[in-house]
Enzyme design. Structure first.
Site, PDB file in Angstrom:
ATOM      1  N   SER A 276       0.851  -1.187   0.000  1.00 14.00           N
ATOM      2  CA  SER A 276       0.000   0.000   0.000  1.00 14.00           C
ATOM      3  C   SER A 276       0.890   1.242   0.000  1.00 14.00           C
ATOM      4  O   SER A 276       1.955   1.242   0.629  1.00 14.00           O
ATOM      5  CB  SER A 276      -0.867  -0.038   1.260  1.00 14.00           C
ATOM      6  N   PRO A 277       0.505   2.283  -0.704  1.00 14.91           N
ATOM      7  CA  PRO A 277       1.360   3.474  -0.737  1.00 14.91           C
ATOM      8  C   PRO A 277       1.566   4.062   0.658  1.00 14.91           C
ATOM      9  O   PRO A 277       0.625   4.165   1.433  1.00 14.91           O
ATOM     10  CB  PRO A 277       0.585   4.453  -1.632  1.00 14.91           C
TER      11      PRO A 277
ATOM     12  N   CYS B  25       3.674   7.282   2.567  1.00 12.81           N
ATOM     13  CA  CYS B  25       4.543   8.461   2.564  1.00 12.81           C
ATOM     14  C   CYS B  25       5.761   8.201   3.434  1.00 12.81           C
ATOM     15  O   CYS B  25       5.633   7.728   4.566  1.00 12.81           O
ATOM     16  CB  CYS B  25       3.809   9.660   3.140  1.00 12.81           C
TER      17      CYS B  25
ATOM     18  N   ALA C  88       2.192   8.464  -1.992  1.00 10.79           N
ATOM     19  CA  ALA C  88       1.524   9.645  -2.539  1.00 10.79           C
ATOM     20  C   ALA C  88       2.589  10.577  -3.105  1.00 10.79           C
ATOM     21  O   ALA C  88       3.388  11.139  -2.365  1.00 10.79           O
ATOM     22  CB  ALA C  88       0.740  10.340  -1.436  1.00 10.79           C
TER      23      ALA C  88
ATOM     24  N   GLN D 233       1.453   6.204  -6.838  1.00  5.70           N
ATOM     25  CA  GLN D 233       0.212   6.872  -6.465  1.00  5.70           C
ATOM     26  C   GLN D 233       0.382   8.370  -6.727  1.00  5.70           C
ATOM     27  O   GLN D 233       1.258   9.009  -6.132  1.00  5.70           O
ATOM     28  CB  GLN D 233      -0.102   6.633  -4.983  1.00  5.70           C
TER      29      GLN D 233
ATOM     30  N   TYR E 193      -7.848  14.246   0.765  1.00  4.26           N
ATOM     31  CA  TYR E 193      -7.006  15.043  -0.118  1.00  4.26           C
ATOM     32  C   TYR E 193      -7.855  15.606  -1.259  1.00  4.26           C
ATOM     33  O   TYR E 193      -9.060  15.384  -1.310  1.00  4.26           O
ATOM     34  CB  TYR E 193      -5.804  14.210  -0.586  1.00  4.26           C
TER      35      TYR E 193
ATOM     36  N   ARG F  82      -7.719   5.010  -5.776  1.00  8.74           N
ATOM     37  CA  ARG F  82      -7.995   4.799  -4.347  1.00  8.74           C
ATOM     38  C   ARG F  82      -9.053   5.806  -3.907  1.00  8.74           C
ATOM     39  O   ARG F  82      -8.914   7.009  -4.126  1.00  8.74           O
ATOM     40  CB  ARG F  82      -6.736   4.967  -3.489  1.00  8.74           C
TER      41      ARG F  82
ATOM     42  N   ARG G 157       1.200  -1.172   7.205  1.00  8.03           N
ATOM     43  CA  ARG G 157       2.041  -1.294   8.403  1.00  8.03           C
ATOM     44  C   ARG G 157       2.643  -2.683   8.596  1.00  8.03           C
ATOM     45  O   ARG G 157       3.776  -2.812   9.055  1.00  8.03           O
ATOM     46  CB  ARG G 157       1.248  -0.852   9.638  1.00  8.03           C
TER      47      ARG G 157
HETATM   48  C1  LIG Z   1       3.669   5.437   7.226  1.00  8.63           C
HETATM   49  C2  LIG Z   1       2.375   5.469   6.459  1.00  8.63           C
HETATM   50  C3  LIG Z   1       2.267   6.301   5.358  1.00  8.63           C
HETATM   51  C4  LIG Z   1       1.095   6.303   4.588  1.00  8.63           C
HETATM   52  N1  LIG Z   1       1.032   7.047   3.425  1.00  8.63           N
HETATM   53  C5  LIG Z   1      -0.001   6.870   2.575  1.00  8.63           C
HETATM   54  C6  LIG Z   1       0.021   7.382   1.259  1.00  8.63           C
HETATM   55  O1  LIG Z   1       1.019   7.964   0.809  1.00  8.63           O
HETATM   56  N2  LIG Z   1      -1.064   7.196   0.477  1.00  8.63           N
HETATM   57  C7  LIG Z   1      -2.166   6.502   0.908  1.00  8.63           C
HETATM   58  O2  LIG Z   1      -3.138   6.363   0.175  1.00  8.63           O
HETATM   59  N3  LIG Z   1      -2.201   5.969   2.144  1.00  8.63           N
HETATM   60  C8  LIG Z   1      -1.145   6.108   2.958  1.00  8.63           C
HETATM   61  N4  LIG Z   1      -1.141   5.472   4.173  1.00  8.63           N
HETATM   62  C9  LIG Z   1      -2.257   4.584   4.486  1.00  8.63           C
HETATM   63  C10 LIG Z   1      -1.919   3.154   4.081  1.00  8.63           C
HETATM   64  O3  LIG Z   1      -1.676   3.034   2.690  1.00  8.63           O
HETATM   65  C11 LIG Z   1      -3.048   2.192   4.480  1.00  8.63           C
HETATM   66  O4  LIG Z   1      -4.198   2.526   3.747  1.00  8.63           O
HETATM   67  C12 LIG Z   1      -3.347   2.244   5.987  1.00  8.63           C
HETATM   68  O5  LIG Z   1      -2.162   2.308   6.734  1.00  8.63           O
HETATM   69  C13 LIG Z   1      -4.150   1.046   6.439  1.00  8.63           C
HETATM   70  O6  LIG Z   1      -3.464  -0.157   6.130  1.00  8.63           O
HETATM   71  P1  LIG Z   1      -2.627  -1.000   7.264  1.00  8.63           P
HETATM   72  O7  LIG Z   1      -3.594  -1.303   8.368  1.00  8.63           O
HETATM   73  O8  LIG Z   1      -2.153  -2.206   6.514  1.00  8.63           O
HETATM   74  O9  LIG Z   1      -1.506  -0.127   7.742  1.00  8.63           O
HETATM   75  C14 LIG Z   1       0.008   5.494   4.977  1.00  8.63           C
HETATM   76  C15 LIG Z   1       0.115   4.695   6.120  1.00  8.63           C
HETATM   77  C16 LIG Z   1       1.286   4.658   6.841  1.00  8.63           C
HETATM   78  C17 LIG Z   1       1.391   3.747   8.028  1.00  8.63           C
END
Ligand SMILES: Cc1cc2nc3c(=O)[nH]c(=O)nc-3n(C[C@H](O)[C@H](O)[C@H](O)COP(=O)(O)O)c2cc1C
Length: 357
Positions: free
Chosen positions: A22-23, A25, A57, A99, A182, A230, A324
């Site tokens: 998953s993307p 940052c 992102a 993304q 966003y 997304r 994560r």
């Molecule tokens: C460090 C970090 C950075 C993230 N950056 C983005 C991002 O750039 N774009 C996005 O759509 N979601 C972002 N997210 C959300 C994740 O892509 C994901 O949707 C969210 O963490 C839930 O998934 P998980 O439970 O597997 O962590 C970020 C999450 C984390 C933990």
């Protein structure tokens, strides 16, 4: 063979399994440039066995960055560093995705580990944020500038240019970021869009910008390459965007050539009450998949091999995106394959470490 480790072909691209990064940052750029951090971070997850590695992102314009340290793709000079990354990911048998993003009114903030506060335009490294309406995300946050029609045209141009650069940089999947409060989400959610022109008011007007951006991207993105979007499938708020809205939107996106809807939720309301629990967003991926008849990705609190396997096996989603858990364990796919008894190959360099029997 487990379903999780069965390949999925979208257009000309075959994903070796259903696990995507998953993307995320990394806030590790200066002036939008990719660094060694990105190469190692994304590269390790490709080594770890994910089928699709989506870069964070990535800002299509400097004012679309969440922080001054976001990755960017608003100028040609950004491509070289990204090419190095896509080449490495591809060499590992994974598919490189990007993304494309604009943070709208949630732009111009400090990094989380620097406190995460808003940086106002008069402060060092801060800038004026933009949004559909001059309404801040939360009380006390800077008020965004309401985009004019001319500025909306420029935004679309920037999106298209970023898509072209993504191709040159070697990406094989674009994901349009229309979630998490966003800019594009701000337009389609009735909570953040008070416009009275053709971009505000009715459902059709609020989704217009996302549809126009999608069309512009699809026009320059080769026919044989997949396009994902997304969305935040619900605002988790009375009077906000809903799952049914997401189905209606997804049907329109499908008609424009979008291949997969990545179903996240929330992010447009500061204090929404969200029932966070394992797989809590999966029902939205399932609803969109069944009712809009389009491939979906499920994301959010997916941390276990069997949980991921069931989501795909039950037909709730076609891919799972992990964030994560893949930070905790870049080799999650290799470990999951072992747990599910699948013959997923390990990188030859690591083969001698593979548990046997
Ligand atoms: C460090 C970090 C950075 C993230 N950056 C983005 C991002 O750039 N774009 C996005 O759509 N979601 C972002 N997210 C959300 C994740 O892509 C994901 O949707 C969210 O963490 C839930 O998934 P998980 O439970 O597997 O962590 C970020 C999450 C984390 C933990």
């Amino acid at each position: 063979m487990s379903i999780l480790f069965s390949p999925l072909t979208i257009r000309s691209i075959t994903f070796r399994n259903r696990i995507a990064v998953s993307p995320m940052c990394m806030y590790s750029s200066q002036d939008g440039f990719a660094t060694d951090w990105h190469l190692v971070h994304l590269g390790s997850r490709a080594v770890g066995g994910a089928s699709l590695v989506i870069a964070e992102a990535t800002a299509i314009a400097p004012e679309g960055r969440i922080t001054p340290h976001d990755l960017g793709i608003w100028k040609d000079e950004h491509m070289e560093g990204l090419q190095r990354i896509t080449k490495f990911i591809t060499e590992q048998g994974a598919v490189p995705g990007i993304q494309l993003a604009h943070a709208g009114r949630k732009a111009s903030h400090h990094r989380p580990w620097d406190g995460g506060a808003a940086i106002t335009p008069d402060q060092e490294n801060g800038w004026q944020t933009v949004a559909p309406s001059a309404q801040p995300f939360a009380e006390g946050e800077p008020v965004p500038h309401e985009l004019t029609l001319q500025e909306i045209e420029e935004f679309k141009d920037a999106y298209e240019a970023a898509a072209k650069r993504s191709l040159e940089a070697g990406f094989k999947v674009i994901e349009i970021h229309a979630a998490h409060g966003y800019l594009l989400h701000e337009f389609y959610s009735p909570i953040s869009n008070q416009r009275t022109d053709k971009y505000g008011g009715s459902f059709q007007n609020r989704i217009r910008l996302l549809l126009e951006v999608t069309e512009r991207v699809r026009n320059v993105w080769p026919e044989n390459l997949p396009l994902f979007v997304r969305i935040s499938a619900t605002d988790w708020t009375e009077g906000g965007w809903t799952g049914d809205d997401s189905v209606a939107l997804s049907k329109e996106l499908k008609a424009l050539g979008v291949d997969l809807i990545d179903c996240s939720t929330g992010g447009n309301v500061p204090h929404a009450s969200i029932p966070v629990a394992p797989g809590y967003q999966v029902p939205y991926a399932e609803q969109v998949k069944r009712q809009a008849d389009i491939l979906t990705g499920a994301v959010g609190m997916i941390t276990e091999a069997r949980q991921a396997e069931e989501i795909v096996a039950n037909g709730q989603a076609d891919m799972v995106l992990l964030a994560r858990e893949l930070l905790r364990d870049p080799y999650f796919p290799m470990h999951a394959a072992l747990e599910l008894g699948d013959e997923h190959p390990w990188p030859p360099q690591y083969e001698r470490a593979k548990p046997r029997g």
